[in-house]
Design a protein around this motif. Structure first.
Motif, PDB file in Angstrom:
ATOM      1  N   TYR A   1      35.489 -96.179 -18.647  1.00 14.84           N
ATOM      2  CA  TYR A   1      34.357 -95.995 -17.739  1.00 14.84           C
ATOM      3  C   TYR A   1      34.483 -96.965 -16.578  1.00 14.84           C
ATOM      4  O   TYR A   1      34.832 -98.122 -16.750  1.00 14.84           O
ATOM      5  CB  TYR A   1      33.034 -96.249 -18.454  1.00 14.84           C
TER       6      TYR A   1
ATOM      7  N   PHE B   1      35.407-100.482 -18.391  1.00 14.25           N
ATOM      8  CA  PHE B   1      35.163-100.647 -19.817  1.00 14.25           C
ATOM      9  C   PHE B   1      36.003 -99.645 -20.592  1.00 14.25           C
ATOM     10  O   PHE B   1      36.091 -98.473 -20.217  1.00 14.25           O
ATOM     11  CB  PHE B   1      33.687-100.411 -20.153  1.00 14.25           C
TER      12      PHE B   1
ATOM     13  N   MET C   1      36.008 -97.585 -23.985  1.00 13.68           N
ATOM     14  CA  MET C   1      35.014 -97.144 -24.968  1.00 13.68           C
ATOM     15  C   MET C   1      35.718 -96.363 -26.068  1.00 13.68           C
ATOM     16  O   MET C   1      36.422 -95.393 -25.792  1.00 13.68           O
ATOM     17  CB  MET C   1      33.968 -96.239 -24.317  1.00 13.68           C
TER      18      MET C   1
ATOM     19  N   GLU D   1      32.554-101.120 -27.073  1.00 17.28           N
ATOM     20  CA  GLU D   1      32.685-101.205 -25.614  1.00 17.28           C
ATOM     21  C   GLU D   1      33.396-102.512 -25.287  1.00 17.28           C
ATOM     22  O   GLU D   1      32.911-103.585 -25.624  1.00 17.28           O
ATOM     23  CB  GLU D   1      31.306-101.179 -24.964  1.00 17.28           C
TER      24      GLU D   1
ATOM     25  N   SER E   1      35.140-104.831 -22.281  1.00 19.25           N
ATOM     26  CA  SER E   1      35.293-105.081 -20.851  1.00 19.25           C
ATOM     27  C   SER E   1      36.775-105.210 -20.519  1.00 19.25           C
ATOM     28  O   SER E   1      37.530-105.859 -21.239  1.00 19.25           O
ATOM     29  CB  SER E   1      34.550-106.358 -20.473  1.00 19.25           C
TER      30      SER E   1
END
Length: 168
Positions: free
Chosen positions: A110, A124, A126, A131, A133
């Protein structure tokens, strides 16, 4: 900074923050500040303002602590290995501290656009409820380079708008 290495089994990305100075450069700057401070404090001491001495020492100690903390944060490293089956992300400072091995087909990336034009977008990884970073320390240009490399590897990046709350 983004470094891209291609191999037979996939690609490897080395992601690091931009470093303006090495540790030796930071030490040289601090020693120069010590020299300038010593000249000024000596003059003040000779004029009778001896109270300046401990404050000058505290000031130099605070500058040294700030330089150390900043230099340590700039030693962060993230390695993203992209193979046809997996995405392997390793994070750490001077050594590997965390590792995630995620299946490529089930992992989404994302891109959350920034609220301000001067701040970079956030990436991110996922996978299910996890999640992670990705390269949060990169500047705007390096983030664009990373996005283009990921897209050239055939990774779909989903773009999202930031959640704007009452206090932005």
């Amino acid at each position: 900074m983004v470094q891209h290495y291609r191999g037979v089994n996939g690609s490897r990305l080395l992601l690091t923050p931009n470093r303006s100075l090495s540790w030796q450069g930071n030490v040289c700057i601090w020693l120069a500040l010590c020299a300038v401070s010593a000249v000024i404090v000596t003059g003040m001491f000779l004029l009778g303002a001896w109270v300046v001495l401990p404050f000058a020492g505290l000031e130099l100690l605070a500058v040294a602590a700030g330089l150390y903390k900043t230099a340590r944060k700039c030693r962060r490293l993230e390695v993203l290995r992209i193979s046809p089956e997996n995405l392997l992300l390793e994070k750490g400072v001077n050594r590997k501290e965390a590792e995630w091995n995620l299946p490529r087909r089930a992992t989404r990336i994302y891109l959350v656009s920034s609220r301000h034009p001067w701040s970079p977008p956030k990436l991110f990884l996922m996978y299910r409820e996890t999640e992670i970073s990705l390269a949060s320390f990169l500047n705007i240009e390096d983030t664009r380079i990373l996005i283009s490399i990921l897209e050239s590897q055939g990774i779909l990046i989903e773009r999202r708008q930031p959640i704007v709350g009452f206090w932005f």
